[in-house]
Enzyme design. Structure first.
Site, mmCIF file in Angstrom:
data_model
loop_
_atom_site.group_PDB
_atom_site.id
_atom_site.type_symbol
_atom_site.label_atom_id
_atom_site.label_comp_id
_atom_site.label_asym_id
_atom_site.label_seq_id
_atom_site.Cartn_x
_atom_site.Cartn_y
_atom_site.Cartn_z
ATOM 1 C CG HIS A 454 -1.746 -1.183 1.433
ATOM 2 N ND1 HIS A 454 -2.242 -1.574 2.661
ATOM 3 C CD2 HIS A 454 -2.203 -2.093 0.542
ATOM 4 C CE1 HIS A 454 -2.960 -2.671 2.518
ATOM 5 N NE2 HIS A 454 -2.941 -3.022 1.246
HETATM 6 C C1 LIG Z 1 -0.763 -8.001 -4.058
HETATM 7 C C2 LIG Z 1 -1.548 -6.785 -3.621
HETATM 8 C C3 LIG Z 1 -2.684 -6.965 -2.849
HETATM 9 C C4 LIG Z 1 -3.424 -5.846 -2.436
HETATM 10 N N1 LIG Z 1 -4.574 -6.047 -1.728
HETATM 11 C C5 LIG Z 1 -5.361 -4.979 -1.422
HETATM 12 C C6 LIG Z 1 -6.612 -5.177 -0.795
HETATM 13 O O1 LIG Z 1 -7.016 -6.298 -0.531
HETATM 14 N N2 LIG Z 1 -7.357 -4.082 -0.514
HETATM 15 C C7 LIG Z 1 -6.927 -2.812 -0.789
HETATM 16 O O2 LIG Z 1 -7.627 -1.859 -0.444
HETATM 17 N N3 LIG Z 1 -5.751 -2.613 -1.398
HETATM 18 C C8 LIG Z 1 -4.975 -3.656 -1.748
HETATM 19 N N4 LIG Z 1 -3.808 -3.456 -2.417
HETATM 20 C C9 LIG Z 1 -3.435 -2.073 -2.769
HETATM 21 C C10 LIG Z 1 -4.359 -1.421 -3.800
HETATM 22 O O3 LIG Z 1 -4.605 -2.275 -4.878
HETATM 23 C C11 LIG Z 1 -3.706 -0.112 -4.239
HETATM 24 O O4 LIG Z 1 -3.562 0.710 -3.098
HETATM 25 C C12 LIG Z 1 -4.502 0.639 -5.291
HETATM 26 O O5 LIG Z 1 -4.768 -0.126 -6.427
HETATM 27 C C13 LIG Z 1 -3.724 1.894 -5.681
HETATM 28 O O6 LIG Z 1 -4.489 2.625 -6.608
HETATM 29 P P1 LIG Z 1 -3.788 3.696 -7.540
HETATM 30 O O7 LIG Z 1 -4.832 4.232 -8.442
HETATM 31 O O8 LIG Z 1 -3.023 4.622 -6.686
HETATM 32 O O9 LIG Z 1 -2.690 2.886 -8.376
HETATM 33 P P2 LIG Z 1 -2.802 1.559 -9.289
HETATM 34 O O10 LIG Z 1 -4.053 0.821 -8.965
HETATM 35 O O11 LIG Z 1 -1.512 0.882 -9.127
HETATM 36 O O12 LIG Z 1 -2.956 2.166 -10.762
HETATM 37 C C14 LIG Z 1 -1.928 2.924 -11.365
HETATM 38 C C15 LIG Z 1 -1.873 2.581 -12.848
HETATM 39 O O13 LIG Z 1 -1.119 3.590 -13.514
HETATM 40 C C16 LIG Z 1 -0.330 2.989 -14.516
HETATM 41 N N5 LIG Z 1 0.796 3.892 -14.804
HETATM 42 C C17 LIG Z 1 1.839 4.206 -13.995
HETATM 43 N N6 LIG Z 1 2.642 5.114 -14.594
HETATM 44 C C18 LIG Z 1 2.088 5.374 -15.809
HETATM 45 C C19 LIG Z 1 2.440 6.240 -16.886
HETATM 46 N N7 LIG Z 1 3.514 7.040 -16.822
HETATM 47 N N8 LIG Z 1 1.652 6.242 -17.993
HETATM 48 C C20 LIG Z 1 0.547 5.451 -18.078
HETATM 49 N N9 LIG Z 1 0.164 4.613 -17.078
HETATM 50 C C21 LIG Z 1 0.918 4.587 -15.950
HETATM 51 C C22 LIG Z 1 0.086 1.669 -13.906
HETATM 52 O O14 LIG Z 1 0.470 0.739 -14.899
HETATM 53 C C23 LIG Z 1 -1.181 1.263 -13.148
HETATM 54 O O15 LIG Z 1 -2.000 0.454 -13.944
HETATM 55 C C24 LIG Z 1 -3.008 -4.535 -2.806
HETATM 56 C C25 LIG Z 1 -1.861 -4.370 -3.570
HETATM 57 C C26 LIG Z 1 -1.138 -5.483 -3.980
HETATM 58 C C27 LIG Z 1 0.105 -5.280 -4.791
#
Ligand SMILES: Cc1cc2nc3c(=O)[nH]c(=O)nc-3n(C[C@H](O)[C@H](O)[C@H](O)COP(=O)(O)OP(=O)(O)OC[C@H]3O[C@@H](n4cnc5c(N)ncnc54)[C@H](O)[C@@H]3O)c2cc1C
Ligand code: SF4
Length: 541
Positions: A454
């Site tokens: 996270h």
């Molecule tokens: C194994 C695992 C289990 C988890 N379990 C849970 C859970 O049970 N419950 C929970 O609440 N959270 C969980 N989490 C955490 C949760 O999934 C994340 O906190 C959440 O998805 C983060 O959201 P975000 O939008 O910040 O980033 P992300 O969901 O990571 O999305 C960011 C996206 O941006 C893309 N990206 C990055 N840079 C660029 C760029 N320059 N150009 C274009 N695209 C780009 C990436 O490829 C990615 O697809 C878990 C994480 C992991 C790894």
């Protein structure tokens, strides 16, 4: 009066699958070789917990939306569920992202349409009130009260079908923990998850083969397509273009070696807490407060295992289906962490004959996670084009691990374990409840085997432009038309899993951009998780 949305029993197992859009509007970056220019109203970078909801809400209200996603678009038919295939396909750098510092912590990230939500465990908690109160006090985020966020939580939870895991799908790993917690009088419950038609196949983090887990790639993103938005997969945003203090678009490179120029007046950056600061810095944006890339919290975690006479079989049931929140107020949360044998084999703290012996008894092994709401803070930066994550585990968090691991051992003994295995170098195996190796050991961070899932806080929200990167409406301080909607705005540790917090903040941002009042008509959930967090443990820096 608002309706009520069921959250127990059939609410979790009923129904199946993904939202089917009229048209799958994915343009594959591998096929874009020259230069392509597109003109839209809004460009959303990233399709995970933050990007998916914003794109869908804006597109459904008639805005022309382009979603840029560095990862590829996968469908459940392509999920073999084998870790060795799925880690390289679905995770950035095959899941090998690590921190550097006084210990090395594995910090895997999803890289697909759906972002990390496609590979996450599906656990859903709302932001605890104590944490929101800390944000108001320390970061001036006065608007972020539970009352203000409630309609957005309800909307998100309906969209991704948050419901409680029924006991019969929770797996024996959860049931032995429940038994131990009850014997000790500790509080705990079955977890609420974003799933529909889940069959407990136990491979959530390698791609749900039945489309039961309601990740953004099969919920929000197809709804955005249905409303006319397009996802450009295999496309990496290089720079957000700002002229005269106003957003003008995004420049990106494609997997086919081409360039994509998106012209628009609204840019929403949602690349996640490790990559959003890098993109903003490359664009010369968000640097004024000195906070960009700083303030990284990760909720470090570890796993304690135990051997039982009875069969556990961690390959069956929902892997993360039960939590124990008795010590959540101290910043220590216990959550299920089961999985298939080929994955767990790579995480056991033994080698050679001992490893083999343990794996032969896989069916009798249990594993549960210890997650710490961290006070330590790290930072992210880019060196020679590569992500560098600096994180030192501080003494208070180290002591939380000492306590959390000991408490987990106590819980296992209460549940009838025969052996307990600790994730601590030099103190791996306990043979009886009288063994207390951590009491005397000189515990140092490098002795712990930690992972984290996270990352948060690297473009933190703060009402004061001198102290934060975005304001309480997630607008980049000092720039018109650039917003951040992902984990990087979350200004402190939460003590609970973050996806619902991120989705709710992103949905609220969309409503602000649309100048619409909050969705107060959304149904009330029949029940929600209420973890015992009465004071926020994480101290703001
Ligand atoms: C194994 C695992 C289990 C988890 N379990 C849970 C859970 O049970 N419950 C929970 O609440 N959270 C969980 N989490 C955490 C949760 O999934 C994340 O906190 C959440 O998805 C983060 O959201 P975000 O939008 O910040 O980033 P992300 O969901 O990571 O999305 C960011 C996206 O941006 C893309 N990206 C990055 N840079 C660029 C760029 N320059 N150009 C274009 N695209 C780009 C990436 O490829 C990615 O697809 C878990 C994480 C992991 C790894
Ligand atoms: S347990 Fe299996 S069916 Fe349920 S969400 Fe996880 S991968 Fe999908």
């Amino acid at each position: 009066m608002r309706a009520t949305r069921p959250t127990t029993g059939f609410a979790y197992t009923d129904g199946r699958g993904m939202f089917v859009a009229r048209e799958e509007r994915v343009e594959h970056g591998a096929r874009i070789r020259g230069e392509r220019v597109v003109r839209v109203d809004a460009c959303v970078i990233g399709t995970g917990a933050g990007g998916g909801p914003v794109a869908k809400e804006l597109a459904e209200r008639g805005m022309r939306v382009a979603m840029l996603e560095e990862g590829e678009h996968f469908t459940a038919g392509g999920f073999s569920t084998r870790p060795r295939d799925m880690l390289p396909a679905l995770y950035r750098d095959a899941g090998q992202t690590v921190t550097v510092g006084n210990l090395s912590i594995s910090l895997p990230l999803g890289q697909t349409v759906g972002g990390t939500t496609l590979v996450n465990s599906g656990t859903c908690f709302r932001t605890p009130e104590a944490v929101l109160s800390l944000w108001r006090e320390r970061f001036g985020l006065e608007a972020l009260t539970l009352g203000e966020l409630d309609p957005y939580f309800r909307r998100v939870e309906r969209e991704v079908n948050v419901a409680q895991v029924p006991p019969e799908l929770a797996g024996n790993n959860a049931h032995v923990i429940k038994r131990g917690a009850e014997a000790l009088g500790w509080s705990g419950d079955f977890i609420y998850r974003n799933a529909k038609g889940c069959v407990g196949s136990g491979v959530c983090v390698f791609g749900c083969p039945t489309n039961a887990k309601q990740h953004t790639g099969i919920t929000y993103v197809p709804k955005a397509w249905h409303a006319g938005a397009t996802t450009y997969s295999g496309v990496r945003a290089r720079r957000v273009v700002v002229e005269g203090g106003r957003a003008k678009g995004v420049e990106a490179e494609t997997a086919g070696g081409g360039r994509l120029r998106v012209q628009c007046d609204t840019v929403i950056v949602a690349c996640g807490a490790l990559h959003t600061p890098l993109l903003l810095r490359r664009s010369g944006l968000g640097t004024a407060s000195g906070q960009l890339g700083e303030n990284l919290a990760i909720h470090p975690a570890t796993a304690v295992r135990a051997l039982f006479d009875e069969e556990i079989n961690m390959a069956h049931g929902v892997p993360q289906s039960f939590y124990v929140d008795e010590f959540a107020d101290e910043g220590i949360m216990f959550e299920g962490a089961a999985g298939p044998p080929d994955y767990l084999a790579s995480t056991f703290p033994f080698s050679g004959e001992r490893h083999r012996d343990l794996m032969l008894r896989f069916r009798n092994l249990a594993q549960f996670g210890v997650m710490v709401s961290d006070i330590s803070r790290g930072s992210v930066s880019e060196r020679a084009g590569r992500l560098r994550i600096r994180y030192d585990l501080g003494n208070e968090d180290l002591e939380s691990f000492r306590r959390g691991i000991e408490l987990m051992a106590e819980l296992y003994w209460a549940a009838g374990a025969k052996r307990v295995y600790l994730p601590v170098d030099g103190a791996n195996e306990l043979r009886s409840p009288d063994d207390r190796p951590l009491a005397d050991i000189d515990l140092r961070p490098s002795k712990l085997a930690l992972m984290a899932f996270h990352p948060l806080g690297t473009a933190r929200a703060d009402a004061d432009a001198q102290r934060g990167v975005v304001d309480s409406d997630l607008r980049l301080h000092g720039v018109e038309g650039v917003y951040v909607a992902d984990a990087s705005v979350v200004p402190s540790s939460l003590g609970v899993n973050p996806q619902i917090t991120i989705m709710a903040l992103a949905t609220r941002l969309a409503y602000h951009l649309l100048e619409e009042s909050p969705p107060t008509h959304e149904p009330e959930p029949e029940s929600i998780a209420t973890p015992r967090i009465r004071t926020a443990h994480a101290v703001a820096v």
